[in-house]
Design a protein around this motif. Structure first.
Motif, PDB file in Angstrom:
ATOM      1  N   PRO A 212     -81.227  42.908 -22.711  1.00  0.00           N
ATOM      2  CA  PRO A 212     -81.031  43.833 -23.837  1.00  0.00           C
ATOM      3  C   PRO A 212     -79.629  44.427 -23.825  1.00  0.00           C
ATOM      4  O   PRO A 212     -78.963  44.447 -22.787  1.00  0.00           O
ATOM      5  CB  PRO A 212     -82.092  44.916 -23.585  1.00  0.00           C
ATOM      6  CG  PRO A 212     -82.330  44.869 -22.112  1.00  0.00           C
ATOM      7  CD  PRO A 212     -82.183  43.434 -21.715  1.00  0.00           C
TER       8      PRO A 212
ATOM      9  N   GLU B 144     -76.685  46.796 -23.283  1.00  0.00           N
ATOM     10  CA  GLU B 144     -76.571  47.790 -22.216  1.00  0.00           C
ATOM     11  C   GLU B 144     -75.406  48.728 -22.450  1.00  0.00           C
ATOM     12  O   GLU B 144     -74.339  48.308 -22.888  1.00  0.00           O
ATOM     13  CB  GLU B 144     -76.385  47.099 -20.867  1.00  0.00           C
ATOM     14  CG  GLU B 144     -77.586  46.297 -20.404  1.00  0.00           C
ATOM     15  CD  GLU B 144     -77.298  45.562 -19.111  1.00  0.00           C
ATOM     16  OE1 GLU B 144     -76.164  45.686 -18.602  1.00  0.00           O
ATOM     17  OE2 GLU B 144     -78.193  44.858 -18.618  1.00  0.00           O
TER      18      GLU B 144
ATOM     19  N   ALA C  10     -82.503  56.866 -19.329  1.00  0.00           N
ATOM     20  CA  ALA C  10     -83.138  55.675 -19.884  1.00  0.00           C
ATOM     21  C   ALA C  10     -83.337  55.795 -21.392  1.00  0.00           C
ATOM     22  O   ALA C  10     -83.232  54.805 -22.128  1.00  0.00           O
ATOM     23  CB  ALA C  10     -84.474  55.429 -19.194  1.00  0.00           C
ATOM     24  N   VAL C  11     -83.629  57.014 -21.864  1.00  0.00           N
ATOM     25  CA  VAL C  11     -83.853  57.195 -23.298  1.00  0.00           C
ATOM     26  C   VAL C  11     -82.579  56.904 -24.083  1.00  0.00           C
ATOM     27  O   VAL C  11     -82.633  56.376 -25.209  1.00  0.00           O
ATOM     28  CB  VAL C  11     -84.360  58.626 -23.585  1.00  0.00           C
ATOM     29  CG1 VAL C  11     -83.289  59.661 -23.245  1.00  0.00           C
ATOM     30  CG2 VAL C  11     -84.784  58.758 -25.039  1.00  0.00           C
TER      31      VAL C  11
ATOM     32  N   ALA D 210     -82.313  53.133 -24.319  1.00  0.00           N
ATOM     33  CA  ALA D 210     -83.240  52.593 -25.313  1.00  0.00           C
ATOM     34  C   ALA D 210     -82.719  52.842 -26.722  1.00  0.00           C
ATOM     35  O   ALA D 210     -82.816  51.974 -27.604  1.00  0.00           O
ATOM     36  CB  ALA D 210     -84.613  53.222 -25.136  1.00  0.00           C
ATOM     37  N   GLU D 211     -82.165  54.021 -26.934  1.00  0.00           N
ATOM     38  CA  GLU D 211     -81.616  54.350 -28.254  1.00  0.00           C
ATOM     39  C   GLU D 211     -80.449  53.433 -28.592  1.00  0.00           C
ATOM     40  O   GLU D 211     -80.305  52.977 -29.729  1.00  0.00           O
ATOM     41  CB  GLU D 211     -81.169  55.810 -28.270  1.00  0.00           C
ATOM     42  CG  GLU D 211     -80.748  56.302 -29.641  1.00  0.00           C
ATOM     43  CD  GLU D 211     -80.383  57.787 -29.635  1.00  0.00           C
ATOM     44  OE1 GLU D 211     -79.991  58.300 -30.699  1.00  0.00           O
ATOM     45  OE2 GLU D 211     -80.484  58.416 -28.560  1.00  0.00           O
TER      46      GLU D 211
ATOM     47  N   ALA E  30     -79.976  50.342 -27.421  1.00  0.00           N
ATOM     48  CA  ALA E  30     -80.483  48.991 -27.671  1.00  0.00           C
ATOM     49  C   ALA E  30     -80.988  48.865 -29.107  1.00  0.00           C
ATOM     50  O   ALA E  30     -80.716  47.867 -29.790  1.00  0.00           O
ATOM     51  CB  ALA E  30     -81.588  48.650 -26.682  1.00  0.00           C
ATOM     52  N   VAL E  31     -81.716  49.868 -29.572  1.00  0.00           N
ATOM     53  CA  VAL E  31     -82.233  49.850 -30.943  1.00  0.00           C
ATOM     54  C   VAL E  31     -81.072  49.891 -31.941  1.00  0.00           C
ATOM     55  O   VAL E  31     -81.052  49.128 -32.927  1.00  0.00           O
ATOM     56  CB  VAL E  31     -83.178  51.034 -31.185  1.00  0.00           C
ATOM     57  CG1 VAL E  31     -83.553  51.129 -32.657  1.00  0.00           C
ATOM     58  CG2 VAL E  31     -84.431  50.880 -30.327  1.00  0.00           C
TER      59      VAL E  31
END
Length: 264
Positions: free
Chosen positions: A160, A162, A228-229, A232-233, A235-236
């Motif tokens: 994903p 990074e 981590a959040v 994830a944000e 990656a989206v």
């Protein structure tokens, strides 16, 4: 006539690359700059190996479109989301005369996206001409979605996008896996979408699944100071902006092709 179609692809790619830069400035770059705050003081105090060049390598190969770097390094970095010039503070960059060849961060990112957009536009047009399936306004979004799947979403299952500061496996191993995944995904989508027969469909699914069954290279240590959040944000946001790029590319290329066909 072929020259006209390739010229149309070039123009469509430049247009898409310019819009991509706007999308990056709105969402992707702020997340990268935010992540750099967790690296011990940003560009001026970052330890060796975590500077602009390393961040460029990390983000480019995974979000998978900087075609300019790909042309010079045989497909190492192919991501339109990779903001090559996002690292470091703007004031510091201006004091040093820009990050690359005296350009500002925004100018460098725009140039990279223009080159990347032009390259992917030519690639998409080439596939259309070789397979004998014209790109039109009606199917342009589907062509763009297929390009996004092959270059971004399917490889992102294993690698994903990074942020700087996230742990990663060996660079060369990731490059090889990513390039192989893009090639197999493109071949699989071709069999699934453009070929008839059960055998072609099964073979297409097998090609798409193969690199994920093999497995992407992963880091041994997953520890990171970056939340981590936030990862994830990012990656989206990265996948969303690349989808935007490919849809615009497919539609603009289809529009240009129809104009050429009517003029012929």
């Amino acid at each position: 006539m072929i020259v006209k179609y390739l010229l149309a692809a070039l123009v469509a790619g430049l247009f898409s690359g310019a819009l991509m830069t706007v999308a990056q400035e709105a969402r992707v770059i702020p997340l990268i700059l935010h992540a750099e705050e967790y690296e011990g003081g940003g560009a001026e105090t970052a330890p060796a190996g975590t500077g602009t060049e390393t961040h460029l390598q990390t983000t480019q190969e995974h979000s998978a479109l900087d075609l300019g770097a790909a042309l010079s390094k045989v497909g190492s970095y192919l991501s339109p989301v990779s903001v090559a010039y996002a690292h470091g503070g703007a004031a510091h960059d201006e004091e040093e005369g820009g990050i690359m060849f005296g350009m500002s961060r925004f100018s460098g990112t725009l140039l990279a996206n223009l080159v990347a957009g032009a390259g992917f536009g030519l690639l998409l047009a080439g596939v259309s001409l070789v397979t004998g399936n014209p790109i039109t306004v009606a199917n342009g979004a589907l062509w763009g979605a297929a390009g996004w799947l092959a270059v971004h979403l399917l490889p992102a299952i294993g690698l994903p996008p990074e942020l700087p500061g996230f742990p990663a496996a060996d660079l060369a191993e990731r490059q090889v896996w990513w390039l192989g995944t893009v090639a197999l995904s493109a071949g699989g989508l071709y069999l699934l979408i453009l070929k008839d027969g059960l055998g072609a469909k099964v073979a297409g699914m097998a090609l798409i699944a193969a690199p994920h069954v093999y497995g992407a290279p992963q880091p041994t240590d997953l520890a990171s100071d970056v939340p981590a959040v936030l990862g994830a944000e990012f990656a989206v946001a990265a996948l969303a902006t690349t989808l935007f790029f490919w849809i615009v590319l497919g539609l603009s290329l289809g529009f240009a092709n129809e104009k050429i066909a009517k003029a012929a």
